[in-house]
Motif scaffolding. Structure first.
Motif, PDB file in Angstrom:
ATOM      1  N   LYS A  54       0.819  -1.215   0.000  1.00 51.92           N
ATOM      2  CA  LYS A  54       0.000   0.000   0.000  1.00 51.92           C
ATOM      3  C   LYS A  54       0.852   1.264   0.000  1.00 51.92           C
ATOM      4  CE  LYS A  54      -3.853  -2.123   2.545  1.00 51.92           C
ATOM      5  NZ  LYS A  54      -4.621  -2.134   3.818  1.00 51.92           N
ATOM      6  N   ARG A  55       1.969   1.209   0.718  1.00 56.89           N
ATOM      7  CA  ARG A  55       2.830   2.383   0.825  1.00 56.89           C
ATOM      8  C   ARG A  55       4.054   2.240  -0.077  1.00 56.89           C
ATOM      9  NH1 ARG A  55       3.968   2.622   7.083  1.00 56.89           N
ATOM     10  NH2 ARG A  55       4.106   0.365   6.785  1.00 56.89           N
ATOM     11  N   MET A  56       4.856   3.283  -0.155  1.00 54.12           N
ATOM     12  CA  MET A  56       6.043   3.252  -1.002  1.00 54.12           C
ATOM     13  C   MET A  56       7.305   2.973  -0.202  1.00 54.12           C
ATOM     14  SD  MET A  56       5.288   6.150  -3.903  1.00 54.12           S
ATOM     15  CE  MET A  56       6.611   5.557  -4.954  1.00 54.12           C
ATOM     16  N   GLU A  57       7.128   2.536   1.049  1.00 59.72           N
ATOM     17  CA  GLU A  57       8.279   2.128   1.841  1.00 59.72           C
ATOM     18  C   GLU A  57       7.976   0.819   2.541  1.00 59.72           C
ATOM     19  OE1 GLU A  57       7.659   4.202   6.192  1.00 59.72           O
ATOM     20  OE2 GLU A  57       8.978   5.217   4.766  1.00 59.72           O
ATOM     21  N   LEU A  63      10.739   2.279  -1.704  1.00 62.13           N
ATOM     22  CA  LEU A  63      10.575   1.378  -2.851  1.00 62.13           C
ATOM     23  C   LEU A  63       9.860   2.152  -3.948  1.00 62.13           C
ATOM     24  CD1 LEU A  63       9.354  -1.761  -0.870  1.00 62.13           C
ATOM     25  CD2 LEU A  63      11.672  -1.303  -1.685  1.00 62.13           C
ATOM     26  N   PRO A  64      10.611   2.802  -4.836  1.00 59.95           N
ATOM     27  CA  PRO A  64      10.001   3.748  -5.778  1.00 59.95           C
ATOM     28  C   PRO A  64       9.228   3.122  -6.924  1.00 59.95           C
ATOM     29  CG  PRO A  64      12.357   3.565  -6.179  1.00 59.95           C
ATOM     30  CD  PRO A  64      12.075   2.775  -4.939  1.00 59.95           C
ATOM     31  N   THR A  65       9.564   1.877  -7.316  1.00 58.95           N
ATOM     32  CA  THR A  65       8.930   1.309  -8.511  1.00 58.95           C
ATOM     33  C   THR A  65       7.808   0.354  -8.137  1.00 58.95           C
ATOM     34  OG1 THR A  65      10.384  -0.617  -8.697  1.00 58.95           O
ATOM     35  CG2 THR A  65      11.155   1.439  -9.697  1.00 58.95           C
ATOM     36  N   LEU A  66       6.827   0.284  -9.023  1.00 63.34           N
ATOM     37  CA  LEU A  66       5.699  -0.616  -8.806  1.00 63.34           C
ATOM     38  C   LEU A  66       6.160  -2.066  -8.726  1.00 63.34           C
ATOM     39  CD1 LEU A  66       2.626  -1.171  -8.677  1.00 63.34           C
ATOM     40  CD2 LEU A  66       2.630  -1.174 -11.188  1.00 63.34           C
TER      41      LEU A  66
END
Length: 413
Positions: free
Chosen positions: A43-46, A54-57
């Motif tokens: 759900k989050r980017m970390e 974690l910048p990429t999908l």
């Protein structure tokens, strides 16, 4: 660009191999449906464990952190959107839009690639209670998973109304989620062995139910250190025919999904012979001996269990055995079989048919050594008695089943 160009597979410069009806089109339909309905993203980017960004999908579409290797809780994950699926499928030759992903998923359902089954909701605690009862009544089980069953599959009158074709999607409504549960268990066990620095072996049987498990064995990341081996030899001289589900081919399929193709083993012998001398001669061949030695040390084994039934036997239906062969082993006491290895009510081997494969006594040794021996038996009341015999006889220690099979096992124990 009009709508017809999208449907024919020529949108945004896409090459002709994606035209409707072609094999590439069907493969991309499968991939789109699978990503949309089965994959999850953070759900989050970390990472909630290591807090790293974690910048990429692609980094977030997983069950664990690619950096710290921590498993993510289900509550930390969410479904992919159609925009996410489009981004994951994008390549230099294929750049789908959200609307095209929606169209691909619709085509997958129309084509039978995607099947959606609606089941009445059941409280999680009821399934958990079934699991706990199984583990209590059958102390030989190390673990169990229980999914929702269907009453009509245990109703004799309802079953009589079905043909062999019409019963398949009804059973699949139970078998598919059960196969996913089995695959999740197996992948978890393999991951644990890999984290301990081991190079584990997975031994996989044959048949439709095992094919469902094999299809669900798709790890979030490559597992190149896993050896995948067949439970028995070749079922037919034409293994690539539809619906054969040969053990060798399923082992090859799973190894490709694991990216461990170089480790895949092939049991170069027939699955069955009718004379003990033939079996003994074939098992002395170096090519056969090498594979048999490997699978007798397997870390994980998976199979289904069937009754000894000459009138409803896949082995007889496919010409692998004669009806008289099954009648013979039944006279010798057989009530069930595991990949053509027939056993009696105590789980002991029965003579009359001679499979070339893992064998029941080596299987029992694996159970005794607490290796993971996983069986999936569900959605078929005829399989309850042989399943009970296999558990009591020490031929299995991890069970995946439905709540009706579980309740029948417990009440008749």
């Amino acid at each position: 660009m009009d709508d017809s160009s999208l449907k024919s597979g020529r949108s945004r410069g896409r090459p002709s191999q994606y035209e409707e009806g072609g094999p590439a089109r069907r493969e991309i339909m499968f991939m789109a449906a699978r990503l949309y309905y089965e994959s999850r993203k953070l759900k989050r980017m970390e990472c909630p464990a290591c807090r790293r960004f974690l910048p990429t999908l692609r980094e977030r579409v997983a069950r664990r952190c690619p950096l710290c290797r921590a498993d993510w809780a289900v509550t930390e994950l969410t479904r992919l959107t159609q925009e996410d699926v489009a981004a994951l499928l994008e390549s230099p030759t294929f750049a789908p839009s959200r609307s095209e992903i929606q169209r691909l998923i619709g085509e997958a359902q129309d084509d039978g690639i995607l099947q959606i089954h609606v089941l009445r909701a059941q409280e999680d605690h009821e399934l958990a209670d079934c699991r706990d009862e199984l583990l209590s009544v059958f102390p030989g089980l190390l673990e169990a998973r229980v999914v929702k069953g269907r009453e009509d599959l245990f109703d004799l009158d309802a079953l009589k109304a079905h043909t062999a074709e019409s019963i398949r999607p009804v059973r699949n409504a139970v078998l598919v989620p059960a196969a996913r549960a089995a695959a999740e268990l197996i992948l978890g066990i393999l991951h644990k062995h890999l984290e301990e620095g081991k190079e584990p072996t997975l031994c996989i049987s044959w048949g439709y139910v095992v094919h469902l498990i094999a299809d669900a064995l798709r790890p979030a990341e490559a597992m190149p250190a896993v050896t995948v081996a067949p439970f028995v030899g070749a079922l037919t001289a034409h293994p690539f025919e539809a619906n054969v589900y040969d053990s060798n081919l399923l082992a090859q399929q799973v190894s490709e999904q694991f990216h461990s193709e170089e480790r895949a083993l092939w049991l170069a012998s027939p699955a069955f012979v009718r004379h003990e001398g033939e079996r003994d001669s074939l098992t002395k061949c170096i090519l056969v001996q090498e594979v048999l030695e490997q699978i007798r040390k397997a870390h994980v084994v998976t199979f289904s269990i069937a009754p000894a039934d000459e009138d409803n036997s896949t082995l007889v239906e496919r010409g692998l055995l004669k009806r008289e062969d099954v009648l013979l082993v039944k006279r010798n006491g057989a009530i069930g079989e595991i990949a053509g290895h027939f056993f009696d009510q105590n789980g002991r081997p029965v003579s009359g048919v001679y499979p070339i494969g893992l064998g029941l006594d080596p299987l029992r040794d694996l159970v005794s050594n607490r290796r993971a021996v996983v069986t999936l038996v569900a959605a078929d009341r005829r399989r309850v008695e042989p399943l009970r015999a296999a558990i009591r006889g020490g031929l299995v220690n991890i069970l995946v089943t439905d709540h009706l099979t579980a309740k029948t096992l417990v009440t008749q124990a």
